[in-house]
Design a protein around this motif. Structure first.
Motif, PDB file in Angstrom:
ATOM      1  N   LEU A 175       0.822  -1.315   0.028  1.00  0.00           N
ATOM      2  CA  LEU A 175      -0.065   0.129   0.039  1.00  0.00           C
ATOM      3  C   LEU A 175       0.708   1.302   0.099  1.00  0.00           C
ATOM      4  CD1 LEU A 175      -2.621   1.366   0.343  1.00  0.00           C
ATOM      5  CD2 LEU A 175      -2.370   1.158   2.754  1.00  0.00           C
ATOM      6  N   TYR A 176       0.332   2.101  -1.002  1.00  0.00           N
ATOM      7  CA  TYR A 176       1.612   3.292  -1.082  1.00  0.00           C
ATOM      8  C   TYR A 176       0.754   4.470  -0.343  1.00  0.00           C
ATOM      9  CZ  TYR A 176       4.167   7.270  -2.769  1.00  0.00           C
ATOM     10  OH  TYR A 176       4.899   8.526  -2.752  1.00  0.00           O
ATOM     11  N   VAL A 227      -3.023  -6.164   2.674  1.00  0.00           N
ATOM     12  CA  VAL A 227      -1.434  -5.722   2.459  1.00  0.00           C
ATOM     13  C   VAL A 227      -0.544  -6.382   3.238  1.00  0.00           C
ATOM     14  CG1 VAL A 227      -0.293  -3.495   2.642  1.00  0.00           C
ATOM     15  CG2 VAL A 227      -2.609  -3.654   1.871  1.00  0.00           C
ATOM     16  N   ASP A 228       0.596  -6.661   2.822  1.00  0.00           N
ATOM     17  CA  ASP A 228       1.690  -7.042   3.416  1.00  0.00           C
ATOM     18  C   ASP A 228       2.741  -6.151   3.839  1.00  0.00           C
ATOM     19  OD1 ASP A 228       1.083  -9.903   2.640  1.00  0.00           O
ATOM     20  OD2 ASP A 228       1.742  -9.532   0.711  1.00  0.00           O
ATOM     21  N   MET A 229       2.903  -5.018   3.033  1.00  0.00           N
ATOM     22  CA  MET A 229       3.703  -3.916   3.547  1.00  0.00           C
ATOM     23  C   MET A 229       3.182  -2.763   3.198  1.00  0.00           C
ATOM     24  SD  MET A 229       7.829  -3.571   2.307  1.00  0.00           S
ATOM     25  CE  MET A 229       7.387  -3.728   0.565  1.00  0.00           C
ATOM     26  N   GLU A 271      -7.162   6.806   5.085  1.00  0.00           N
ATOM     27  CA  GLU A 271      -7.874   5.735   4.796  1.00  0.00           C
ATOM     28  C   GLU A 271      -6.902   4.533   4.765  1.00  0.00           C
ATOM     29  OE1 GLU A 271      -9.561   6.899   0.486  1.00  0.00           O
ATOM     30  OE2 GLU A 271      -7.599   7.677   0.684  1.00  0.00           O
ATOM     31  N   VAL A 272      -5.885   4.620   5.392  1.00  0.00           N
ATOM     32  CA  VAL A 272      -5.027   3.379   5.672  1.00  0.00           C
ATOM     33  C   VAL A 272      -5.462   2.145   6.389  1.00  0.00           C
ATOM     34  CG1 VAL A 272      -2.741   2.603   7.016  1.00  0.00           C
ATOM     35  CG2 VAL A 272      -2.668   5.003   5.942  1.00  0.00           C
ATOM     36  N   ALA A 295      -2.505  -0.525  -4.210  1.00  0.00           N
ATOM     37  CA  ALA A 295      -3.562   0.849  -3.749  1.00  0.00           C
ATOM     38  C   ALA A 295      -2.670   1.819  -3.372  1.00  0.00           C
ATOM     39  CB  ALA A 295      -4.565   0.336  -2.803  1.00  0.00           C
ATOM     40  N   TYR A 296      -3.372   3.029  -3.491  1.00  0.00           N
ATOM     41  CA  TYR A 296      -2.580   4.212  -2.849  1.00  0.00           C
ATOM     42  C   TYR A 296      -3.679   4.978  -2.069  1.00  0.00           C
ATOM     43  CZ  TYR A 296      -3.264   4.742  -7.953  1.00  0.00           C
ATOM     44  OH  TYR A 296      -3.610   4.650  -9.167  1.00  0.00           O
ATOM     45  N   CYS A 297      -3.344   5.568  -0.967  1.00  0.00           N
ATOM     46  CA  CYS A 297      -4.304   6.308  -0.358  1.00  0.00           C
ATOM     47  C   CYS A 297      -3.781   7.465   0.478  1.00  0.00           C
ATOM     48  CB  CYS A 297      -5.251   5.424   0.544  1.00  0.00           C
ATOM     49  SG  CYS A 297      -4.095   4.668   1.794  1.00  0.00           S
TER      50      CYS A 297
END
Length: 616
Positions: A412-413, A456-458, A446-447, A440-442
């Protein structure tokens, strides 16, 4: 007294260039670490008797410190020691029982075997059941006669092949080196001890001496070292079995005037001298057996067909479509083509990791073994475990590099920039680290929600974040240092082994997207081989060998021209009209080329026609 395993451990220590770990040895031999430690105490005592110390250190392993010269001497002592001083475990007993049966015309009782091997009668009876199973796989029979004993029955050629296999099964590369060196270098001082039974030693020594005396360096291009070893053993088996009254089949005397090359003359000269000393005749079929010519009279093996069938069979059983890996096909075809061309009535290889392959991959080994028995044995070739284990290696490499699942790290970015910039960063990171998948990016708000949705792994973020998921904090536009930080975190998540697999696959994918000259040249060579073989089968050559060589060379060059779009000009064809009598041949040639997916100009076909017409 050394057992088979402690002998192997001592030999392994002498070969090893770095310390060996007890845990690794435990896994390799399939026993507990306690058992290995007990075995090593026996090995330590043996080295102590040879005035050498077995070193050990926690977190480092065990090793021997001595010069290369001392290592060689110790291996010589060990090989001499092996045949008479190893306590016979079941594998050793079975080997000795089979050799006893081969070397006897009389019935052998269980009591006699029990006395000679120093084990109980019940142990021998159990061993004989295993012996019977092994003999059956060779088409041989263990005859059991009540109150009389046991005897070996079967075709003489099969008995000799079994004889050969049992002797070869205990040879290592060092012993083979010394045996062949004594002949080729005429060096009597290179002593390995004799890796052969006492009953065979006198005959074996006489044959080795005769081969050394008659050997000339000019024979090197004609007789490979592996063939030299085969000749040495086969003459030994021939003499021993002839003295027992067993021939291959007929009693026809060899006509030496028909020998056409120096290699055949050398073998005949050795056999003639040795057999004369034994007051035995030089029979034609004994000569054919020793030289391997009996094999050449059997049905030829189509390596292309066998390769495809083995891959298809293993794919079906394993549920993995190995046909999709072109490297497996090309590498396996090259291996089998070379092996079949060398010629042998059974396929035996020197493979030091045979036991490890069988132990770690039992199902794959079993499936490859069944494929080989189906598609190789029908050609009068017997594939042994050492040969099969090398075929298994090809499938293991293919699986590791092509079919083993590649784990991607779901990332996740997190940033505060626009989505356009985020897409740019996503493309850059995934290009630099293909095993990373930015799902995904947020924004910061929204994390938690996105992490739950996307598993998500990282997290890669421009802000520090407190979460149980690993986080890598980077610059808004990640630089080289940030990329490396992401890569290191990825490795910690998927493990070093998985990262290595990813690296291998990524490397192959990168190479496949470029013009890989090695792959192209390999494909051209294989395609040339396939086309040449297909044409030679359709149009058998009845003229001189040099015509066949010229034709094969022309086919290879034609395939090369086709791949690089440099075919013969069509003008050549239009100015050389085809005769009606040649049209049938051209149609057949076009059909063969089309079947091999080669759509060449008629000018190329017409050139091939010039060769084919000369053979008609």
């Amino acid at each position: 007294m050394l057992t088979t395993r402690t002998f192997q451990l001592a030999n392994k220590l002498l070969i090893a260039k770095s310390p060996l770990r007890i845990k690794d040895l435990s896994e390799e031999y399939g026993v507990s670490t306690r058992t290995i430690k007990y075995d090593l105490e026996i090995v330590r005592e043996w080295f102590k008797a040879q005035e050498q110390e077995l070193h050990s250190q926690t977190n480092k392993g065990i090793w021997i410190e001595c010069s290369d010269h001392d290592r060689m001497n110790l291996r010589t002592i060990l090989s001499q020691f092996e045949r008479s001083n190893i306590y016979p475990d079941q594998s050793v007993r079975i080997r000795k029982i089979i050799l006893t049966l081969i070397l006897s015309n009389e019935y052998i009782t269980a009591a006699e075997l029990s006395d000679s091997l120093e084990v109980s009668r019940n142990t021998i009876l159990s061993d004989l059941n295993n012996v019977e199973e092994i003999l059956c796989s060779w088409g041989l029979i263990l005859e059991r006669k009540q109150r009389t004993g046991y005897r070996l029955l079967g075709e003489e050629l099969q008995i000799r092949l079994m004889f050969e296999y049992v002797i070869y099964s205990v040879l290592d590369d060092y012993e083979i080196y010394k045996m062949t060196t004594r002949i080729t270098k005429k060096d009597r001082e290179v002593d390995a001890g004799l890796p052969i039974e006492d009953k065979l030693k006198d005959v074996y020594i006489a044959i080795e001496n005769q081969m050394r005396e008659l050997y000339n360096p000019s024979l090197a291009p004609l007789i490979r070292l592996s063939d030299l070893l085969k000749i040495l053993f086969r003459i030994t088996f021939s003499v021993v079995r002839l003295n027992m009254g067993h021939t291959i089949s007929s009693y026809r005397i060899l006509d030496q005037s028909e020998l056409k090359d120096d290699g055949s003359y050398y073998v005949a000269s050795v056999m003639e001298k040795v057999l004369a000393d034994q007051q035995l005749p030089l029979l034609e079929e004994e000569f054919l057996y020793v030289t391997g010519s009996l094999e050449k009279e059997t049905e030829p093996v189509d390596a292309v067909d066998v390769t495809g069938k083995i891959i298809q069979y293993v794919s079906n059983i394993e549920g993995i479509d190995y046909k999709k890996d072109p490297n497996l096909y090309s590498n396996l075809l090259a291996h089998l083509s070379l092996r079949f061309h060398n010629g042998s009535l059974y396929l035996k290889e020197i493979n030091p990791i045979e036991d490890e392959i069988k132990r770690n991959n039992p199902e794959l080994f079993k499936n490859v073994q069944e494929a080989c028995r189906r598609y190789i044995k029908q050609h009068n070739l017997l594939a042994q475990d050492s040969f099969i284990s090398l075929i298994v290696l090809h499938f293991l490499v293919s699986y590791e590099c092509t079919f083993k699942p590649k784990r991607n790290v779901r990332v996740l970015y997190v940033c505060s920039t626009g989505r356009g910039v985020a897409r740019l960063i996503k493309n850059r990171v995934e290009k630099e680290i293909p095993a990373v998948d930015i799902v995904a990016y947020c924004s910061l708000l929204e994390v938690e929600e996105i992490c739950e949705q996307e598993k998500v792994d990282m997290i890669v973020s421009v802000f520090p974040i407190e979460t149980s998921i690993p986080v890598v904090v980077v610059e808004p536009l990640p630089g080289k240092r940030d990329i490396e930080a992401i890569r290191e975190q990825m490795k910690s998540l998927i493990g070093a082994e998985a990262d290595e697999i990813n690296h291998l696959i990524e490397k192959r994918e990168f190479q496949s997207s470029h013009d890989d000259t090695e792959t192209i040249s390999q494909e051209i060579i294989l395609k040339g081989f396939e086309v040449a073989q297909a044409l030679l089968e359709a149009f058998p050559i009845e003229s001189q060998e040099n015509w066949k060589n010229a034709f094969q060379m022309h086919v290879f060059l034609m395939v090369h021209r086709y791949y690089f779009d440099k075919q013969y000009d069509q003008y050549f064809h239009t100015n050389h009209p085809v005769l009606d009598s040649d049209e049938e041949i051209m149609i057949k040639v076009r059909s063969i080329l089309k079947d091999k997916d080669l759509h060449v100009h008629d000018a190329e076909v017409l050139t091939l026609l010039q060769y084919l017409k000369k053979w008609k």
